[in-house]
Design a protein around this motif. Structure first.
Motif, mmCIF file in Angstrom:
data_model
loop_
_atom_site.group_PDB
_atom_site.id
_atom_site.type_symbol
_atom_site.label_atom_id
_atom_site.label_comp_id
_atom_site.label_asym_id
_atom_site.label_seq_id
_atom_site.Cartn_x
_atom_site.Cartn_y
_atom_site.Cartn_z
ATOM 1 N N TRP A 113 -12.346 10.385 0.839
ATOM 2 C CA TRP A 113 -11.521 9.442 1.592
ATOM 3 C C TRP A 113 -11.858 8.000 1.211
ATOM 4 N N LEU A 114 -13.146 7.716 1.067
ATOM 5 C CA LEU A 114 -13.559 6.369 0.667
ATOM 6 C C LEU A 114 -13.043 6.035 -0.731
ATOM 7 N N THR A 162 0.818 -1.218 0.000
ATOM 8 C CA THR A 162 0.000 0.000 0.000
ATOM 9 C C THR A 162 0.848 1.263 0.000
ATOM 10 N N SER A 166 -10.300 7.166 -2.093
ATOM 11 C CA SER A 166 -8.867 6.885 -1.967
ATOM 12 C C SER A 166 -8.628 5.490 -1.393
ATOM 13 N N ALA A 167 -9.427 5.104 -0.406
ATOM 14 C CA ALA A 167 -9.293 3.771 0.176
ATOM 15 C C ALA A 167 -9.592 2.692 -0.866
ATOM 16 N N ARG A 168 -10.623 2.925 -1.669
ATOM 17 C CA ARG A 168 -10.949 1.962 -2.730
ATOM 18 C C ARG A 168 -9.810 1.846 -3.741
ATOM 19 N N LEU A 214 -0.376 4.870 -1.746
ATOM 20 C CA LEU A 214 -0.531 5.932 -0.753
ATOM 21 C C LEU A 214 0.435 7.077 -1.024
ATOM 22 N N VAL A 247 -6.589 2.268 -3.168
ATOM 23 C CA VAL A 247 -5.515 1.464 -2.569
ATOM 24 C C VAL A 247 -5.854 -0.021 -2.659
ATOM 25 N N LEU A 248 -7.099 -0.366 -2.384
ATOM 26 C CA LEU A 248 -7.524 -1.760 -2.460
ATOM 27 C C LEU A 248 -7.434 -2.290 -3.892
#
Length: 307
Positions: free
Chosen positions: A70-71, A46, A73-75, A50, A77-78
């Protein structure tokens, strides 16, 4: 080759994690192998997205509440982790064996072109969905994805010729992600639009990318914003219809507007990133629409009118 490299990297991460876990037991008297494994395996995978997100954040589109950004960005990374840890190192497991395409002269086959440091497993979801919809699909894996883009375009030329030979189709639809879109444009610049129905690009750095200076290989230099190669390519107008998808939170093509192409149709995905845009629902819709055989499209219209 790329598949082997990715597998070696994963094995090295596991070896390092196991060694560090054993070292903690020797030094501190407790077993921390699982913790170190999670930190190394997940943390290192990650770090790249990131870091790219942090560097490119000033250029992101900000048209949604912070929590949704934010969600997003998290998606992203996944999606990066999924692509580089689960899918591409095990390309042959996820992707069906390369078999000759069916002879279907009335169809428009789809040729999927991966981006920088990627192989055909990147297209796992889209290829599956297109085949379920009845499309003939060929997903490309380049012999060495860090090569000169013009060399990659020659490899693409060979694959397009093979697809047309197998299917008997007069045209193909090209779909390129990131670097893959530039490879497709380089092919069109060399051969013109004969035999190509159109081009769809996904997060392609048509005007370069700031982070390209960190990308090893000749294609990395060609993707830099002020490269002579890119300037020469952009001096030519694509000979076929182009539709460009660009992501409002693209961490690798920065600024995101670099993925836009003057004169082309476009779709902005404001809450998607460089890899998550591959699973944007409009991508499948657009590819299905652009690859619809003319005869079948007329039949659909006729059925709608008669209904």
């Amino acid at each position: 080759m790329l598949t082997i490299i990715l597998r070696i990297v994963l094995v090295l991460i596991l070896v390092v994690a196991a060694s560090l876990g054993h070292l903690t037991k020797m030094l501190f008297g407790f077993e921390a192998g699982l913790v170190v494994l999670l930190v190394c395996f997940f943390g290192l995978q990650t770090a790249i997205p990131l870091g790219a997100l942090a560097l490119s954040a000033p250029g992101f589109l900000r048209i949604a509440p912070p929590q949704r950004r934010w969600l997003a960005s998290a998606r992203e990374v996944l999606e990066f982790w999924r692509a580089f840890v689960l899918l591409m190192p095990f390309e042959n497991f996820w992707m069906s064996e390369e078999k000759p395409l069916a002879h279907a002269p009335d169809d428009i086959p789809v040729v999927l072109i991966p981006g920088y440091a990627c192989n055909r497993a990147l297209w796992f979801d889209l290829k599956r969905d297109l085949e379920e919809a009845g499309r003939q699909v060929a997903a490309v894996t380049f012999a060495w994805p860090f090569a000169d883009i013009d060399l990659l375009a020659r490899q693409l030329e060979q694959r397009i010729a093979l697809v047309r030979e197998q299917t008997g189709a007069t045209q193909v639809l090209l779909v390129g992600h990131s670097l893959g879109g530039l490879v497709a444009r380089a092919y069109l610049a060399r051969h013109g639009g004969a035999g190509v129905a159109g081009l769809i690009t996904l997060a392609t750095p048509h005007h370069g990318a700031r982070l390209a200076k960190f990308a090893p290989g000749p294609c990395g230099r060609q993707m830099e914003a002020k490269s002579a190669w890119l300037a020469a390519l952009n001096a030519q107008e694509p000979p076929v219809p182009v539709h460009a998808f660009w992501s409002g939170r693209d961490e690798f093509v920065s600024p995101p507007e670099s993925a836009r192409l003057p004169g082309a149709g476009e779709t902005c995905a404001p809450l998607y990133g460089h890899y998550s845009v591959l699973r944007h629902p409009d991508v499948l819709k657009k590819v299905l629409s652009a690859s619809a055989a003319p005869a079948k499209a007329k039949e659909t219209v006729a059925d709608t009118v008669s209904a």
